[in-house]
Motif scaffolding. Sequence first.
Motif, PDB file in Angstrom:
ATOM      1  N   VAL A  19       0.844  -1.191   0.000  1.00  0.00           N
ATOM      2  CA  VAL A  19       0.000   0.000   0.000  1.00  0.00           C
ATOM      3  C   VAL A  19       0.882   1.244   0.000  1.00  0.00           C
ATOM      4  N   THR A  20       0.305   2.355  -0.417  1.00  0.00           N
ATOM      5  CA  THR A  20       1.064   3.601  -0.449  1.00  0.00           C
ATOM      6  C   THR A  20       1.458   4.029   0.959  1.00  0.00           C
ATOM      7  N   ALA A  21       2.527   4.805   1.062  1.00  0.00           N
ATOM      8  CA  ALA A  21       3.076   5.183   2.370  1.00  0.00           C
ATOM      9  C   ALA A  21       2.062   5.941   3.225  1.00  0.00           C
ATOM     10  N   LEU A  22       1.183   6.743   2.606  1.00  0.00           N
ATOM     11  CA  LEU A  22       0.185   7.482   3.370  1.00  0.00           C
ATOM     12  C   LEU A  22      -0.735   6.538   4.141  1.00  0.00           C
ATOM     13  N   ASN A  50      -3.775  -3.918   5.951  1.00  0.00           N
ATOM     14  CA  ASN A  50      -4.101  -2.525   5.608  1.00  0.00           C
ATOM     15  C   ASN A  50      -5.229  -2.514   4.586  1.00  0.00           C
ATOM     16  N   VAL A  51      -6.086  -1.517   4.681  1.00  0.00           N
ATOM     17  CA  VAL A  51      -7.161  -1.392   3.709  1.00  0.00           C
ATOM     18  C   VAL A  51      -6.556  -1.063   2.348  1.00  0.00           C
ATOM     19  N   THR A  52      -7.180  -1.572   1.322  1.00  0.00           N
ATOM     20  CA  THR A  52      -6.696  -1.323  -0.040  1.00  0.00           C
ATOM     21  C   THR A  52      -7.872  -0.972  -0.944  1.00  0.00           C
ATOM     22  N   GLY A  53      -7.585  -0.175  -1.945  1.00  0.00           N
ATOM     23  CA  GLY A  53      -8.631   0.216  -2.882  1.00  0.00           C
ATOM     24  C   GLY A  53      -8.777  -0.735  -4.051  1.00  0.00           C
ATOM     25  N   ARG A 100      -2.755   5.469 -10.005  1.00  0.00           N
ATOM     26  CA  ARG A 100      -4.170   5.149  -9.810  1.00  0.00           C
ATOM     27  C   ARG A 100      -4.344   4.223  -8.616  1.00  0.00           C
ATOM     28  N   GLY A 101      -3.459   3.236  -8.477  1.00  0.00           N
ATOM     29  CA  GLY A 101      -3.538   2.334  -7.337  1.00  0.00           C
ATOM     30  C   GLY A 101      -3.342   3.075  -6.022  1.00  0.00           C
ATOM     31  N   ALA A 102      -2.393   4.029  -6.004  1.00  0.00           N
ATOM     32  CA  ALA A 102      -2.155   4.814  -4.797  1.00  0.00           C
ATOM     33  C   ALA A 102      -3.380   5.668  -4.455  1.00  0.00           C
ATOM     34  N   ARG A 156      -8.064   6.810  -1.052  1.00  0.00           N
ATOM     35  CA  ARG A 156      -9.507   7.054  -0.946  1.00  0.00           C
ATOM     36  C   ARG A 156     -10.175   6.005  -0.063  1.00  0.00           C
ATOM     37  N   ALA A 157      -9.774   4.742  -0.211  1.00  0.00           N
ATOM     38  CA  ALA A 157     -10.351   3.683   0.607  1.00  0.00           C
ATOM     39  C   ALA A 157     -10.007   3.894   2.083  1.00  0.00           C
TER      40      ALA A 157
END
Length: 652
Positions: A312-315, A395-398, A405-407, A412-413
């Motif tokens: 997942v992205t660092a954020l 971790n939640v993922t979109g 786009r994945g980030a 958003r998720a």
Amino acid sequence: MGFLTWCSRCATGLSMLVLIGLCYWVISRESMVEQHGFKFEGTSTEGETYSSKTTSIGAGIWTLIFAYYCLLIHFMVAMFPIRACWSIWSITQSLKRGVQSRAMEVYKDAGHRRNSSSSSVASSETLASSNRNGISSTDSELSDSQSEYYVDGKDVPESPIIHAIVIPNYKEEMDTLRETLDVLASHPQAQSCYDVYLGMELRETGGESKALSLIQQFLKRFRSIDYTLHPGDIPGEAAGKGSNMAWAARKLSSKYPMSMRKNVIVTGIDADSHLSSRYFAQISNMHMIHPDTASTTLYAAPIIFDRNAHNVTALVRVADVLWCAAGMSGLYKGSAIAPPTSVYSLPLVLVDRVGGWDCDSDAIGEDLHMFIKCFFALNGHLTCRTVLSPVSQTNVTGGGKGGLRGAYLDIRARYSQALRHMWGALDSGFALRKAAAMWKDRKYTSRAFRPLHRSTSGDNLDAYFPESQVEETSEVPVDNGVFSDITRDTLKEPHWEHIFYMGHRLFEAHFLPLQMLILVVASALYTFVTEGSDDPNNLSWIFSTCNVLRTMGFMEMAVYIFLYESYHRVCVRTREKDMVQAGLADGMCFSHRSLKKNFVDYLLVPLVAPLYGAIPCAQAEIAHFWTADLQYTVSKKALRQRAKSVAVEDIA
């Protein structure tokens, strides 16, 4: 809905409006003084003339209130990371001692088999043996109060404790549920102690067939496994984990006779939660060695996001690291208030006593909501015990496949999940109503209640019998027909110290994030508009101190993440070893962290805090003025990956 009920529900939003109004009034009045250049001329005692912008036209006493409240909020913000750091450090040290104890036990057992005799070793190097429950501990490292935690599931003899494990789920992937059941089934005590209940939703197409398929696969691997189908059209209910838990708990309650109920522990877990056998072994042990508080104890464990953090992205990763801090900050040794996060356990008799889980919109954060409900049902005498066996989460993922786009989908998720967390600010209003009801009934010294499946209300006060009826039933033999399932218990006077601590924790969770952001902006504006003018109230030191406290807060969070590195490393290695021993490691990922490659996590704290704290908090509090309903969406989980362990440092 009555006006007072509405006010309690909107307490956080109303406080936001009051604070904004205070800030506007003070800044506008002080700005007016500066803009129009009011001056006061006079003569000093030495005969010299002077002029000053000091005037009574400013905001007066409201300026003092604004300044000192700003100092208080900044002080609270600076104190929270200190408590989080202390908690994660103490938990990590305890986990390390537990690992060392188990390693020493393996070494000792190997030596015993090799020499076919027991050898005597110095007390500082050996594992002191077991008490009557088969608990092992290192005397040189653990106090008597700590020894109860270090229990290895494989060494615990058959226990009279039954663990009723409820897995509420809706549209979860079959692989996610299967993996969770695989982990539970790998525990040595699963066949003798675990009653698993799959909390399915009737509104999910194919939910029942999914449950039947899983039951067929795991039928012989647990003491029992069953499923419940929660209807989605019950009036007054809100979709979510709480209503599913309420339905499942009422169904499972009927399966346990009165003679067994005191030794049945109900555990609610997420569909993707991986628990070690030590989690249940420690609870069994604490339940047995603390009989005086066994029926009034709630067990909570720290969580760890260690399965897909590298994907997942660092954020998102940093948001969940900080979420761990929020959940872990109350789990230090000696904490009187330890709200659970996602996974928790409590005895069935306590579930009976409070009337089970609530199902309305106010209960969307069912973990904290149930904690508050139990707390006030016991007049603040709820016992909190920490289970030193971290719960592995994803971790939640979109659902994106990398790239920008994945980030974006992940971010958003995670925001949707943060909004759901902050929607739990409704629990502050719930606590206010419960406190008022507790004060009203403070003179009651005894209560009587029936098993959950025999009660007629979900509200804990209504679930009790009136005092007059209690007096009547006290004269009736226990084995007499209609009264045979009534339990009568003494109710202690309100514990005001614990109630104060509860209020502080709720303020910290639901008021502090947004009020801090408002006051950061307001204090900067106040300093700007009053720059160059006199300071008749001597307030400049306050705003200078606030700047220092604000800086300290960010530095303390950096220290927390540094301590988290060690905590994460211990948790991942322990889980990986457990999964290797269980033969499940090949189907899982283990997100190892690297300080060198994860330095960006430290830099993102100032961005993540408002993005996933203050902003969704503001959105939730504003929305509460007209609705308590939130469209519940299921967060996407990381699917089971047939791959070897992937380290975070491998990600570009």
